[in-house]
Design a protein around this motif. Sequence first.
Motif, short mmCIF file in Angstrom:
data_model
loop_
_atom_site.label_atom_id
_atom_site.label_comp_id
_atom_site.label_asym_id
_atom_site.label_seq_id
_atom_site.Cartn_x
_atom_site.Cartn_y
_atom_site.Cartn_z
N SER A 74 0.67 -0.97 -0.01
CA SER A 74 0.12 0.01 0.06
C SER A 74 0.93 1.30 -0.05
CB SER A 74 -1.04 0.02 1.36
OG SER A 74 -0.17 -0.01 2.50
N ALA A 75 2.00 1.05 0.74
CA ALA A 75 3.01 2.35 0.64
C ALA A 75 3.28 2.95 -0.89
CB ALA A 75 4.34 2.08 1.37
N VAL A 76 3.27 1.96 -1.68
CA VAL A 76 3.74 2.22 -3.30
C VAL A 76 2.61 3.24 -3.67
CG1 VAL A 76 3.67 1.20 -5.62
CG2 VAL A 76 5.01 0.12 -3.87
N ILE A 77 1.13 2.91 -3.39
CA ILE A 77 0.27 3.76 -4.07
C ILE A 77 0.24 5.25 -3.21
CG2 ILE A 77 -2.46 4.12 -4.26
CD1 ILE A 77 -0.95 1.47 -5.54
N ARG A 78 0.66 5.10 -2.21
CA ARG A 78 1.00 6.72 -1.68
C ARG A 78 2.33 7.20 -1.87
NH1 ARG A 78 -1.36 3.72 2.32
NH2 ARG A 78 0.72 3.52 3.59
N ASP A 79 3.36 6.65 -2.60
CA ASP A 79 4.62 6.98 -2.50
C ASP A 79 4.68 8.23 -3.77
OD1 ASP A 79 7.54 7.51 -2.80
OD2 ASP A 79 7.73 5.52 -2.56
N SER A 80 4.79 9.30 -3.42
CA SER A 80 4.84 10.48 -4.53
C SER A 80 6.01 10.20 -5.46
CB SER A 80 4.70 11.87 -3.90
OG SER A 80 5.86 11.94 -3.01
N ARG A 81 6.97 9.54 -5.16
CA ARG A 81 8.21 9.55 -5.97
C ARG A 81 8.08 8.76 -6.94
NH1 ARG A 81 12.13 7.20 -1.38
NH2 ARG A 81 10.12 5.82 -0.94
N ILE A 82 7.26 7.63 -7.30
CA ILE A 82 6.54 6.82 -8.21
C ILE A 82 5.66 7.76 -9.04
CG2 ILE A 82 5.49 4.89 -8.98
CD1 ILE A 82 6.54 3.70 -6.41
N PRO A 83 5.82 7.81 -10.44
CA PRO A 83 4.83 8.56 -11.19
C PRO A 83 3.39 8.25 -10.98
CG PRO A 83 6.59 7.66 -12.65
CD PRO A 83 6.85 7.38 -11.31
N ALA A 84 2.52 9.49 -10.77
CA ALA A 84 0.99 9.25 -10.38
C ALA A 84 0.50 8.38 -11.43
CB ALA A 84 0.61 10.81 -10.34
N ARG A 85 0.79 8.34 -12.63
CA ARG A 85 -0.12 7.66 -13.86
C ARG A 85 0.06 6.30 -13.61
NH1 ARG A 85 2.08 6.53 -19.74
NH2 ARG A 85 0.05 5.77 -20.72
N LEU A 86 1.33 5.67 -13.15
CA LEU A 86 1.65 4.28 -12.92
C LEU A 86 0.89 3.91 -11.28
CD1 LEU A 86 5.62 3.99 -13.35
CD2 LEU A 86 3.60 3.68 -14.93
N ARG A 87 0.80 4.75 -10.51
CA ARG A 87 0.08 4.65 -9.28
C ARG A 87 -1.22 4.16 -9.53
NH1 ARG A 87 0.93 8.51 -5.67
NH2 ARG A 87 2.06 10.00 -7.00
N GLU A 88 -1.95 5.13 -10.22
CA GLU A 88 -3.37 5.29 -10.57
C GLU A 88 -3.80 3.88 -11.58
OE1 GLU A 88 -6.57 7.56 -13.36
OE2 GLU A 88 -5.24 8.79 -11.72
N VAL A 89 -2.79 3.66 -12.43
CA VAL A 89 -3.15 2.19 -13.20
C VAL A 89 -2.97 1.32 -12.37
CG1 VAL A 89 -2.25 0.75 -14.91
CG2 VAL A 89 -2.36 3.43 -15.49
N LEU A 90 -1.95 1.12 -11.37
CA LEU A 90 -2.09 -0.31 -10.44
C LEU A 90 -3.20 -0.09 -9.53
CD1 LEU A 90 -0.09 -2.63 -9.96
CD2 LEU A 90 1.06 -0.87 -8.18
N ASN A 91 -3.55 1.07 -9.08
CA ASN A 91 -4.77 1.08 -8.30
C ASN A 91 -6.15 0.58 -8.95
OD1 ASN A 91 -6.01 1.62 -5.61
ND2 ASN A 91 -6.49 3.70 -6.24
N VAL A 92 -6.25 1.14 -10.16
CA VAL A 92 -7.29 0.81 -11.04
C VAL A 92 -7.28 -0.91 -11.31
CG1 VAL A 92 -8.79 0.89 -12.99
CG2 VAL A 92 -7.85 2.79 -11.97
N GLU A 93 -6.24 -1.30 -11.72
CA GLU A 93 -5.96 -2.75 -12.02
C GLU A 93 -6.24 -3.45 -10.69
OE1 GLU A 93 -3.09 -6.14 -13.36
OE2 GLU A 93 -2.45 -4.21 -12.68
N GLY A 94 -5.84 -3.18 -9.48
CA GLY A 94 -5.87 -3.87 -8.14
C GLY A 94 -7.31 -3.88 -7.84
N GLY A 95 -8.42 -2.94 -8.30
CA GLY A 95 -9.74 -2.85 -7.89
C GLY A 95 -10.59 -3.74 -8.47
N LEU A 96 -10.08 -3.96 -10.12
CA LEU A 96 -10.74 -4.41 -10.77
C LEU A 96 -10.61 -6.32 -10.87
CD1 LEU A 96 -10.99 -2.09 -13.88
CD2 LEU A 96 -12.88 -2.64 -12.38
N ASN A 97 -9.04 -6.45 -10.85
CA ASN A 97 -8.79 -7.71 -11.20
C ASN A 97 -9.27 -8.82 -10.31
OD1 ASN A 97 -6.44 -9.99 -9.92
ND2 ASN A 97 -5.76 -9.07 -11.71
N ASP A 98 -9.29 -8.71 -9.06
CA ASP A 98 -10.04 -9.95 -8.24
C ASP A 98 -11.39 -10.08 -8.35
OD1 ASP A 98 -10.43 -7.49 -6.78
OD2 ASP A 98 -9.63 -7.82 -5.07
N GLY A 99 -12.19 -8.87 -8.79
CA GLY A 99 -13.56 -8.95 -9.07
C GLY A 99 -13.57 -9.78 -10.69
#
Length: 405
Positions: free
Chosen positions: A134-159
Amino acid sequence: MLAVAVIAGILFVWTLLAHRLARWSITAPIAMMAAGIALTGGSNPPLRFDLDTATFEHTVEVILALLLFVDAIEVPGGILGRDKGLVVRLIGGALPLTLCAAFLTALAFFPDQPGWILAVLATVVVPLDLAPTSAVIRDSRIPARLREVLNVEGGLNDGIVSPVFVLCTAASVESHGAGAHFAEALLEAVAGAAWAIATGLVIGYAGGWLLRLSWSRGWTQKSAMRLGVLTVPVAAYALSGALGGNGFVASFVAGVCFAPTARRLPASAVEMTDDLVTLMTIALWFLFGQIVNDEFWDGFNFTVILYALVAVTLVRMIPVLLALSGTGMNLMDKLFLGWMGPRGVTSIVFGSLAVIDLPTRNGDFISQVMTMTVMLSIVLHGLSAEPIGRLYGRADRVVPAVGLR
């Protein structure tokens, strides 16, 4: 009650030291799993839980149902997020390839296991859970685009994987019967999915519309609104089960339908549901420590370890790299999305349900592989979160100076 007090005490200590522990990438799942292993192991452990009861089965089902709902409503920028192209490639391309890769790899490592059991195993070891990282999603050093894509994928993947797990499990159970009737099992699974989707649509849309109407008219207040949001996934899960549908799918669909409403309600409306999910999943990580002890008290199977290692690395990374080819993304970003595929609560729940639904020998096999996969994942992905942040931090300082961005 002693167990509850111990779990609460460990969680409280972690919250006191969370910032300092984050420097060493020690997340809550890692801390709770380690505590569970320490306190439930040995011939006479201080704590012991009965994990084979109907109560445990229903508990883990509710945890996953709430988790799927929260994941769905927390997807930013709509169901596919703002970067729809990348999300479609990951969900529509990389995910099916990952499931196939997990199945084919299992076929190579465990040739003596029935095909349907290996199909169930693939659906168990593939779903994402971003909690260990979860720290990765909040880490501002990582590009926001990548964090958002990862967050969206995580939200849809298991469903998306949930109905596939249900279908494979139903077919596997049927294959062990005296007369295998796969057509009937398939029809039952499809009918269950249809009831689940219908239930999720009705509960999600109706619940969202009524809550939004009540809030806009001033008929309710924030504290009541938080309770109202919590009832949506619970109602979808329970009603779907009563109608013969799958509660996981219903909760996920309800979350997708409820998401537009959630963005128009007070920011605190979802907090109770989110906090409850967090608390329940953290407790499940403690119980996972006992599962680790149960599965590996008599020793480790090298083949299981090797498969689990491949499952949390190459099984996801190669499909992601293939799906992202031609996007113009640099290799570092592709590797980041390919690597950040942690396994967690969804895999634990699916594995636990497989133990309950399948014959003992097959269920124990899936549980052992699931346990090793999740254990390796939360360690490898959890401990890599901070180094990856530092790597991106250095890249941001160096790359612009040489004109590569």
